[in-house]
Design a protein around this motif. Structure first.
Motif, short mmCIF file in Angstrom:
data_model
loop_
_atom_site.label_atom_id
_atom_site.label_comp_id
_atom_site.label_asym_id
_atom_site.label_seq_id
_atom_site.Cartn_x
_atom_site.Cartn_y
_atom_site.Cartn_z
N GLN A 67 45.35 39.77 35.52
CA GLN A 67 45.16 40.42 36.82
C GLN A 67 44.07 39.69 37.59
OE1 GLN A 67 45.39 44.77 36.72
NE2 GLN A 67 45.82 44.55 34.54
N LEU A 68 44.34 39.44 38.85
CA LEU A 68 43.39 38.76 39.73
C LEU A 68 42.89 39.76 40.77
CD1 LEU A 68 45.45 35.52 40.47
CD2 LEU A 68 43.72 35.85 38.69
N ASP A 69 41.60 39.78 41.00
CA ASP A 69 41.05 40.68 42.00
C ASP A 69 39.81 40.03 42.60
OD1 ASP A 69 39.46 42.88 43.21
OD2 ASP A 69 41.14 44.09 42.46
N LEU A 70 39.88 39.69 43.88
CA LEU A 70 38.75 39.04 44.55
C LEU A 70 37.53 39.93 44.60
CD1 LEU A 70 40.70 37.38 47.50
CD2 LEU A 70 39.65 36.21 45.55
N TRP A 71 37.71 41.22 44.81
CA TRP A 71 36.58 42.12 44.95
C TRP A 71 35.92 42.39 43.59
CZ3 TRP A 71 35.58 47.23 43.33
CH2 TRP A 71 34.44 47.80 43.89
N MET A 72 36.72 42.67 42.56
CA MET A 72 36.16 43.04 41.26
C MET A 72 35.69 41.83 40.44
SD MET A 72 38.73 46.11 40.16
CE MET A 72 37.86 46.53 38.66
N ALA A 73 36.44 40.72 40.51
CA ALA A 73 36.14 39.59 39.64
C ALA A 73 35.58 38.39 40.40
CB ALA A 73 37.39 39.18 38.88
N GLY A 74 35.86 38.29 41.68
CA GLY A 74 35.35 37.17 42.47
C GLY A 74 36.31 36.01 42.55
N GLU A 75 36.12 35.22 43.59
CA GLU A 75 37.00 34.07 43.86
C GLU A 75 36.95 33.03 42.75
OE1 GLU A 75 37.53 30.53 47.16
OE2 GLU A 75 36.39 32.31 47.71
N GLU A 76 35.76 32.72 42.25
CA GLU A 76 35.63 31.67 41.23
C GLU A 76 36.37 32.06 39.95
OE1 GLU A 76 35.00 28.06 39.83
OE2 GLU A 76 34.48 28.69 41.85
N TRP A 77 36.25 33.32 39.52
CA TRP A 77 36.93 33.77 38.31
C TRP A 77 38.45 33.68 38.49
CZ3 TRP A 77 40.40 37.43 36.66
CH2 TRP A 77 40.49 37.61 35.28
N CYS A 78 38.93 34.12 39.65
CA CYS A 78 40.37 34.05 39.93
C CYS A 78 40.86 32.60 39.89
CB CYS A 78 40.69 34.68 41.29
SG CYS A 78 40.41 36.46 41.36
N LYS A 79 40.08 31.72 40.50
CA LYS A 79 40.44 30.30 40.50
C LYS A 79 40.50 29.74 39.08
CE LYS A 79 38.26 27.92 43.53
NZ LYS A 79 37.22 27.17 44.24
N GLN A 80 39.53 30.12 38.25
CA GLN A 80 39.50 29.66 36.86
C GLN A 80 40.72 30.14 36.08
OE1 GLN A 80 35.79 31.07 35.30
NE2 GLN A 80 34.57 29.52 36.35
N GLN A 81 41.15 31.37 36.32
CA GLN A 81 42.31 31.90 35.60
C GLN A 81 43.58 31.14 35.94
OE1 GLN A 81 41.74 34.05 33.08
NE2 GLN A 81 39.68 33.60 33.78
N ILE A 82 43.76 30.83 37.21
CA ILE A 82 44.94 30.07 37.62
C ILE A 82 44.86 28.65 37.06
CG2 ILE A 82 46.21 29.12 39.59
CD1 ILE A 82 45.31 31.66 41.14
#
Length: 128
Positions: A67-82
């Motif tokens: 699950q990706l969430d800009l508010w809860m996890a942040g942009e950098e974390w989302c980018k790392q997951q992808i």
């Protein structure tokens, strides 16, 4: 900090809709299953916190759903997951299912698609 990682890419598609209940999960799971049946390694992401949809998407893709969430996890974390899905998971295709409507809320589905340059396919419920 210098990023020495190799440039890596794979096709990606963000599936969203104007509102909830439009069939995003069904379409995303079916597309993931179709790609899987054609021998592709598909990684599926669900935008926003959700309990049920990731379980359905995992059945379609035959792979864990993050699950990706800009508010809860942040942009950098989302980018790392992808990035990890493409490099470590060796994904041939990435699908991201949006939450609710494309523009619903702050840090909405459209924001994530725009930040990462992922084209959006709009799922429409066209029942009369």
């Amino acid at each position: 900090m210098v990023n020495n990682s190799p440039i890596t890419s794979c096709p990606a598609l963000f599936l969203s809709a104007p509102a909830s209940g439009s069939g995003k999960t069904t379409i995303t799971a079916c597309l993931a299953r179709l790609l899987h049946r054609h021998g592709k390694r598909v990684r599926v992401f669900k935008f926003g916190p959700d309990y049920l949809d990731p379980q359905i998407l995992e059945r379609g893709s035959k792979a864990p759903v993050v699950q990706l969430d800009l508010w809860m996890a942040g942009e950098e974390w989302c980018k790392q997951q992808i990035y990890r899905a493409v490099t470590e998971g060796k994904a041939d295709f990435v699908l991201v299912e949006g939450a609710m409507g494309l523009y619903d809320g702050n840090d909405c589905s459209a924001d994530l698609a725009a930040k990462f340059g992922i084209p959006v396919a709009l799922v429409m419920d066209v029942r009369a």
